[in-house]
Design a protein around this motif. Structure first.
Motif, mmCIF file in Angstrom:
data_model
loop_
_atom_site.group_PDB
_atom_site.id
_atom_site.type_symbol
_atom_site.label_atom_id
_atom_site.label_comp_id
_atom_site.label_asym_id
_atom_site.label_seq_id
_atom_site.Cartn_x
_atom_site.Cartn_y
_atom_site.Cartn_z
ATOM 1 N N ALA A 12 51.015 36.994 41.195
ATOM 2 C CA ALA A 12 50.479 38.063 42.036
ATOM 3 C C ALA A 12 49.082 38.433 41.575
ATOM 4 C CB ALA A 12 51.384 39.297 41.976
ATOM 5 N N PHE A 13 48.152 38.578 42.518
ATOM 6 C CA PHE A 13 46.802 39.035 42.225
ATOM 7 C C PHE A 13 46.763 40.548 42.102
ATOM 8 C CE2 PHE A 13 45.300 34.948 44.019
ATOM 9 C CZ PHE A 13 44.329 34.627 43.086
ATOM 10 N N SER A 14 45.858 41.036 41.259
ATOM 11 C CA SER A 14 45.541 42.468 41.237
ATOM 12 C C SER A 14 44.826 42.820 42.539
ATOM 13 C CB SER A 14 44.650 42.797 40.039
ATOM 14 O OG SER A 14 43.417 42.110 40.134
ATOM 15 N N PRO A 15 44.819 44.093 42.952
ATOM 16 C CA PRO A 15 44.181 44.476 44.216
ATOM 17 C C PRO A 15 42.709 44.081 44.318
ATOM 18 C CG PRO A 15 45.554 46.257 43.423
ATOM 19 C CD PRO A 15 45.512 45.241 42.320
ATOM 20 N N ASP A 16 41.990 44.075 43.199
ATOM 21 C CA ASP A 16 40.576 43.708 43.237
ATOM 22 C C ASP A 16 40.343 42.208 43.082
ATOM 23 O OD1 ASP A 16 41.070 43.268 40.550
ATOM 24 O OD2 ASP A 16 39.794 44.895 39.844
ATOM 25 N N VAL A 53 57.026 39.144 40.254
ATOM 26 C CA VAL A 53 56.035 40.077 39.726
ATOM 27 C C VAL A 53 55.221 40.645 40.878
ATOM 28 C CG1 VAL A 53 55.819 39.059 37.420
ATOM 29 C CG2 VAL A 53 54.387 38.206 39.285
ATOM 30 N N ALA A 54 54.728 41.874 40.715
ATOM 31 C CA ALA A 54 53.909 42.514 41.742
ATOM 32 C C ALA A 54 52.968 43.517 41.091
ATOM 33 C CB ALA A 54 54.789 43.228 42.764
ATOM 34 N N TYR A 55 51.711 43.531 41.541
ATOM 35 C CA TYR A 55 50.752 44.557 41.136
ATOM 36 C C TYR A 55 50.891 45.758 42.057
ATOM 37 C CZ TYR A 55 47.530 42.474 37.678
ATOM 38 O OH TYR A 55 46.960 41.976 36.536
ATOM 39 N N SER A 56 50.761 46.951 41.507
ATOM 40 C CA SER A 56 50.694 48.134 42.351
ATOM 41 C C SER A 56 49.394 48.102 43.145
ATOM 42 C CB SER A 56 50.778 49.406 41.510
ATOM 43 O OG SER A 56 49.680 49.500 40.626
ATOM 44 N N GLN A 68 46.937 51.540 36.666
ATOM 45 C CA GLN A 68 47.351 50.306 37.319
ATOM 46 C C GLN A 68 48.647 49.796 36.699
ATOM 47 O OE1 GLN A 68 45.294 48.507 39.892
ATOM 48 N NE2 GLN A 68 47.414 47.891 40.202
ATOM 49 N N LEU A 69 49.593 49.391 37.562
ATOM 50 C CA LEU A 69 50.897 48.939 37.098
ATOM 51 C C LEU A 69 51.194 47.522 37.565
ATOM 52 C CD1 LEU A 69 53.071 52.091 37.932
ATOM 53 C CD2 LEU A 69 51.998 51.523 35.742
ATOM 54 N N VAL A 70 52.002 46.837 36.773
ATOM 55 C CA VAL A 70 52.636 45.588 37.180
ATOM 56 C C VAL A 70 54.136 45.800 37.090
ATOM 57 C CG1 VAL A 70 53.149 43.219 36.453
ATOM 58 C CG2 VAL A 70 50.790 43.963 36.632
ATOM 59 N N ALA A 71 54.853 45.345 38.127
ATOM 60 C CA ALA A 71 56.315 45.390 38.109
ATOM 61 C C ALA A 71 56.847 43.978 37.945
ATOM 62 C CB ALA A 71 56.849 46.006 39.389
ATOM 63 N N SER A 72 57.985 43.861 37.265
ATOM 64 C CA SER A 72 58.625 42.558 37.081
ATOM 65 C C SER A 72 60.123 42.694 37.301
ATOM 66 C CB SER A 72 58.351 42.009 35.672
ATOM 67 O OG SER A 72 58.787 42.924 34.676
ATOM 68 N N GLY A 73 60.680 41.749 38.064
ATOM 69 C CA GLY A 73 62.124 41.687 38.285
ATOM 70 C C GLY A 73 62.697 40.505 37.551
ATOM 71 N N LYS A 80 61.112 46.053 35.345
ATOM 72 C CA LYS A 80 60.287 46.775 34.387
ATOM 73 C C LYS A 80 58.939 47.112 35.011
ATOM 74 C CE LYS A 80 62.374 44.979 30.113
ATOM 75 N NZ LYS A 80 62.845 46.273 29.561
ATOM 76 N N LEU A 81 58.457 48.306 34.706
ATOM 77 C CA LEU A 81 57.123 48.730 35.101
ATOM 78 C C LEU A 81 56.234 48.758 33.875
ATOM 79 C CD1 LEU A 81 57.914 51.659 37.568
ATOM 80 C CD2 LEU A 81 57.131 49.365 38.144
ATOM 81 N N TRP A 82 55.095 48.084 33.964
ATOM 82 C CA TRP A 82 54.185 47.924 32.838
ATOM 83 C C TRP A 82 52.839 48.553 33.166
ATOM 84 C CZ3 TRP A 82 56.539 44.986 28.929
ATOM 85 C CH2 TRP A 82 57.621 44.177 29.331
ATOM 86 N N GLN A 83 52.263 49.213 32.184
ATOM 87 C CA GLN A 83 50.896 49.714 32.297
ATOM 88 C C GLN A 83 49.952 48.552 31.961
ATOM 89 O OE1 GLN A 83 49.331 52.584 29.375
ATOM 90 N NE2 GLN A 83 48.989 53.957 31.108
ATOM 91 N N VAL A 84 49.142 48.162 32.947
ATOM 92 C CA VAL A 84 48.304 46.977 32.780
ATOM 93 C C VAL A 84 47.310 47.132 31.636
ATOM 94 C CG1 VAL A 84 46.528 45.555 33.894
ATOM 95 C CG2 VAL A 84 48.550 46.285 35.184
ATOM 96 N N TYR A 85 46.673 48.291 31.561
ATOM 97 C CA TYR A 85 45.588 48.492 30.601
ATOM 98 C C TYR A 85 46.065 48.378 29.151
ATOM 99 C CZ TYR A 85 41.419 50.619 28.539
ATOM 100 O OH TYR A 85 40.297 50.864 27.804
ATOM 101 N N THR A 86 47.282 48.836 28.878
ATOM 102 C CA THR A 86 47.804 48.817 27.503
ATOM 103 C C THR A 86 48.889 47.769 27.280
ATOM 104 O OG1 THR A 86 49.525 50.452 28.003
ATOM 105 C CG2 THR A 86 47.365 51.284 27.310
#
Length: 213
Positions: A12-16, A53-56, A68-73, A80-86
């Motif tokens: 999955a690509f990030s929105p930008d 996987v999916a980017y918010s 910014q979040l990434v979700a994973s199934g 799981k929801l992950w904080q992208v920056y950290t």
């Protein structure tokens, strides 16, 4: 991009468009910088293969890097929801009783949908990690979920050979789209929400019109 040690099941690509997330049967998610191909970090925590996987989406609420979040199934029955920056795992969403096959964020980033081998779809509140409701109606595994652009409808494709349309805020099943003769693997809305497309193991793609009337 080389680094995973087993099948890559989802990207999955990030929105930008600057970053890419990949989910693998090696139980990890990797984040990559698209322009350079450099691996930024590896997210670990799932105990079974990562299936989706999916980017918010980029919204006013998630415009900054730290939101910014990434979700994973995963086949470990969780999302799981992950904080992208950290790279921090902020929530683990548990409730499904079998593999999580697919996930999707609503366009405003407030709701996450997950489809499972337990034949259900669950809706989750992203900001709290709490389950909103469970959508029950399919008679076999759910393999794809997609929100309409306005966030009012959710489509789900299943191994019961059907697509179901749901009203997001009430959880009501609006209709069942029948016509495929084999598993429905993928569904997607057109940007205006007037058309839905579905892909199936019957070797066909079906286009459904005016699905939100």
């Amino acid at each position: 991009l080389i680094g995973h040690t087993n099948w890559v099941n989802s990207v999955a690509f990030s929105p930008d468009g600057k970053f890419l997330a990949s989910g693998s049967a090696d139980c990890t998610i990797k984040l990559w910088q698209v322009h350079t191909g450099i691996e930024i970090r590896t997210l670990t925590g799932h105990s079974d293969p990562v299936s989706s996987v999916a980017y918010s989406p980029k919204t006013p609420a998630t415009n900054s890097q730290d939101r910014q979040l990434v979700a994973s199934g995963s086949n470990d029955y969780t999302i799981k929801l992950w904080q992208v920056y950290t790279g921090r795992n902020i929530y683990t969403l548990a409730g499904h009783s079998f593999f999580v096959n697919c996930i999707a964020f609503s366009k405003d980033g407030e709701i996450l949908a997950s489809g499972s081998g337990d034949n259900t779809i669950k809706l989750w509140h992203v900001n709290t990690g709490r389950e909103i409701r469970t959508l029950i109606g399919h008679s076999d595994s759910v393999w794809s979920v997609a929100f309409s652009q306005d966030g009012q409808l959710l489509a789900s494709g299943s191994w019961d050979n059907t697509i179901k349309l749901w009203h997001v805020h009430s959880g009501r099943e609006i209709s069942t789209l029948a016509g495929h003769s084999n598993y429905v693997r993928c569904v997607a809305f057109s940007p205006d929400g007037q058309t839905l497309v579905s892909g199936s193991d019957d070797d066909t793609i079906k286009i459904w019109r005016r699905v939100n009337k």
